[in-house]
Design an enzyme around this catalytic site. Structure first.
Site, PDB file in Angstrom:
ATOM      1  N   SER A 203      -4.513  -8.341  10.565  1.00  0.00           N
ATOM      2  CA  SER A 203      -5.143  -9.237   9.596  1.00  0.00           C
ATOM      3  C   SER A 203      -6.635  -9.411   9.855  1.00  0.00           C
ATOM      4  O   SER A 203      -7.392  -8.457   9.816  1.00  0.00           O
ATOM      5  CB  SER A 203      -4.412 -10.578   9.609  1.00  0.00           C
ATOM      6  OG  SER A 203      -4.860 -11.429   8.598  1.00  0.00           O
TER       7      SER A 203
ATOM      8  N   ASP B 156      -9.826 -10.349   3.558  1.00  0.00           N
ATOM      9  CA  ASP B 156      -9.761 -10.129   5.003  1.00  0.00           C
ATOM     10  C   ASP B 156      -9.224  -8.733   5.271  1.00  0.00           C
ATOM     11  O   ASP B 156      -8.979  -7.951   4.346  1.00  0.00           O
ATOM     12  CB  ASP B 156      -8.925 -11.213   5.692  1.00  0.00           C
ATOM     13  CG  ASP B 156      -7.461 -11.164   5.293  1.00  0.00           C
ATOM     14  OD1 ASP B 156      -7.157 -10.633   4.212  1.00  0.00           O
ATOM     15  OD2 ASP B 156      -6.612 -11.675   6.054  1.00  0.00           O
TER      16      ASP B 156
ATOM     17  N   ASP C 206      -6.455  -7.286   6.069  1.00  0.00           N
ATOM     18  CA  ASP C 206      -5.227  -6.752   5.482  1.00  0.00           C
ATOM     19  C   ASP C 206      -5.061  -7.132   4.018  1.00  0.00           C
ATOM     20  O   ASP C 206      -4.074  -6.766   3.389  1.00  0.00           O
ATOM     21  CB  ASP C 206      -4.000  -7.169   6.299  1.00  0.00           C
ATOM     22  CG  ASP C 206      -3.654  -8.642   6.140  1.00  0.00           C
ATOM     23  OD1 ASP C 206      -4.568  -9.452   5.913  1.00  0.00           O
ATOM     24  OD2 ASP C 206      -2.456  -8.986   6.249  1.00  0.00           O
TER      25      ASP C 206
ATOM     26  N   ASP D   5      -4.687 -10.099   2.351  1.00  0.00           N
ATOM     27  CA  ASP D   5      -3.876 -11.190   1.808  1.00  0.00           C
ATOM     28  C   ASP D   5      -4.648 -12.509   1.700  1.00  0.00           C
ATOM     29  O   ASP D   5      -4.084 -13.527   1.288  1.00  0.00           O
ATOM     30  CB  ASP D   5      -2.586 -11.384   2.609  1.00  0.00           C
ATOM     31  CG  ASP D   5      -2.809 -11.781   4.064  1.00  0.00           C
ATOM     32  OD1 ASP D   5      -3.984 -11.882   4.490  1.00  0.00           O
ATOM     33  OD2 ASP D   5      -1.812 -11.987   4.774  1.00  0.00           O
TER      34      ASP D   5
END
Length: 436
Positions: A98, A235, A237, A239
């Protein structure tokens, strides 16, 4: 054995804690908890240099356990949730850490319903890894294939959910050198937007480095200097979403959720909204004024998603930028959130549309001997009650233990920065006296 699953999957330094051997074991164990003989497992990743190794190792574990693994390549985390449901996979794994630095990596898992695995299934996988079980026992060796057109399938689902005309809209996207680097620009351009992109040159080590939702200043400077009307930062990843208005002012998840909630309510498409305990007091005050019911959960988008499912509600998220719109997906999706924000704006500018007035907030981390001792710290809770009573109707305080470190997080919100700092300092001193 060290506990594997944290608040968002298994995460640690790649090649040290999270190495190929552990990824293999996780793949083998994860395929084993699926209640069918030959589970189909989707695997996607972000742009970290360790991602390909870990994705391949996880896939090998799935195949060893008799499952069929499909490698989808670099895709945002929410794409795994979307494709899992649309294409009938039994499980999806996302190899990503992430918003963490490049040296970290992680593996988080989604079930066939597109939701993150419940705690009991994660516990079962962890137990299987600890027992060093060998999966299917040689009854069947599964296959490893590439999932062709995975990006196109995800973009098609976005297009179906957001049939909008963005012609003439000037948008800056910050892809954090991460998983949205192909998907986000293509999604916006397909709808007609004029797109400028930063954070779009991943090299395996520059993910989240001075760009993205956790470092939005680069986006703010680009928006202000180019005359764009709005900017969106994702960000690593994909999400999370943070926005920037035309003047370069950063707008966080609370402000965006308030905007979207009001829009959906006005259209008769909102029952209620779920947020975490970190959402600003100004958010709650505005929602009360709008007559929108709010449910509050523990920190973590997983808790928000569970609460939305329990109540049958449509919208939720976190101040940090997770925004979950269940009409599209049961997990946070930064690209979908950005398109939903543009839908909510209509012809208005972001600065004009934001109604929420956020209160000054201060957060301190106080190191303690035992974070679990907070529950019985009577003197601390007496101090909390005094401060909360003094702020009644004007602000709030929050104390909570860290999930991973010997820290107590002390947060205060008040009408002025000075009062906020004073309240936070008094509570921090109380925690240090009793628990430090």
């Amino acid at each position: 054995m060290k506990k594997l699953f944290g608040t968002d999957g298994v995460r640690g330094v790649a090649g040290e804690f999270l190495d190929a051997e552990l990824a293999l074991a996780l793949g083998r164990a994860a395929a084993g908890v699926v209640e069918r003989p030959s589970p189909r497992v989707l695997i996607v990743r972000d742009t970290r240099e360790s991602g390909s190794m870990l994705a391949s190792a996880f896939a090998a574990g799935v195949a060893e356990a008799g499952g069929d693994a499909f490698l989808g390549g670099v895709l945002p985390t929410p794409a795994a949730s979307i494709l899992n449901r649309r294409l009938g996979f039994d499980l999806a794994a996302v190899v990503s850490a992430s918003h963490n630095p490049w040296a970290d990596n992680g593996i988080k898992l989604f079930g066939a319903n597109g939701r993150k695995l419940p705690d009991e299934l994660e516990a079962g996988i962890e137990a299987e890894v600890a027992s060093e079980a060998r999966g299917a026992g040689g009854e069947r060796i599964g296959r490893i294939d590439r999932l062709e057109n995975a990006l196109s399938d995800y973009l098609r689902e976005l297009g179906r959910a957001f049939d909008a005309d963005l012609s003439g809209r000037r948008v800056v996207l910050d892809c954090a050198n991460g998983a949205t680097v192909r998907a986000a620009p293509q999604a916006f351009r397909a709808l007609g937007a004029e797109v400028d992109v930063i954070g779009d040159a991943p090299d395996g080590r520059n993910i989240n480095a001075g760009v993205g939702a956790t470092a939005p200043q680069a986006l703010a400077e680009r928006v202000a200097s180019t005359g764009a009307e709005i900017g969106f930062a994702f960000d690593g990843d994909g999400d999370r979403l943070i926005a920037v208005d035309a003047a370069g002012r950063v707008r966080d998840g609370d402000e965006l959720m308030a905007l979207v909630a009001t829009h959906l309510r006005d259209q008769g498409r909102l029952t209620g909204i779920a947020v975490t305990v970190m959402s600003n007091f100004g958010f709650h005050r505005l929602m009360a004024d709008k007559g929108i019911e709010v449910a509050t959960t523990a920190v973590g988008d997983r808790h928000v998603s569970v609460e939305l499912e329990r109540r049958g509600w449509e919208l939720g998220g976190e101040q940090s930028g997770h925004l979950i719109w269940t009409d599209f997906a049961p997990t946070g999706d930064g690209i979908a959130a950005a398109l939903l924000v543009l839908e909510a704006l209509g012809p208005r500018s972001l600065a004009d549309a934001i109604e929420m007035e956020r209160l000054p907030q201060e957060l301190r981390n106080v190191r303690v001997r035992d974070r679990d001792a907070l529950e019985g710290a009577s003197a601390v809770w007496e101090a909390v009650e005094r401060e909360q009573a003094a702020l009644e109707g004007r602000g709030r305080v929050l104390l909570r233990p860290s999930g991973t470190e010997p820290l107590i997080r002390v947060m205060a919100e008040a009408p002025t920065a000075e009062e906020c700092a004073e309240v936070c300092a008094r509570l921090s001193e109380a925690v240090e006296r009793e628990l430090g």
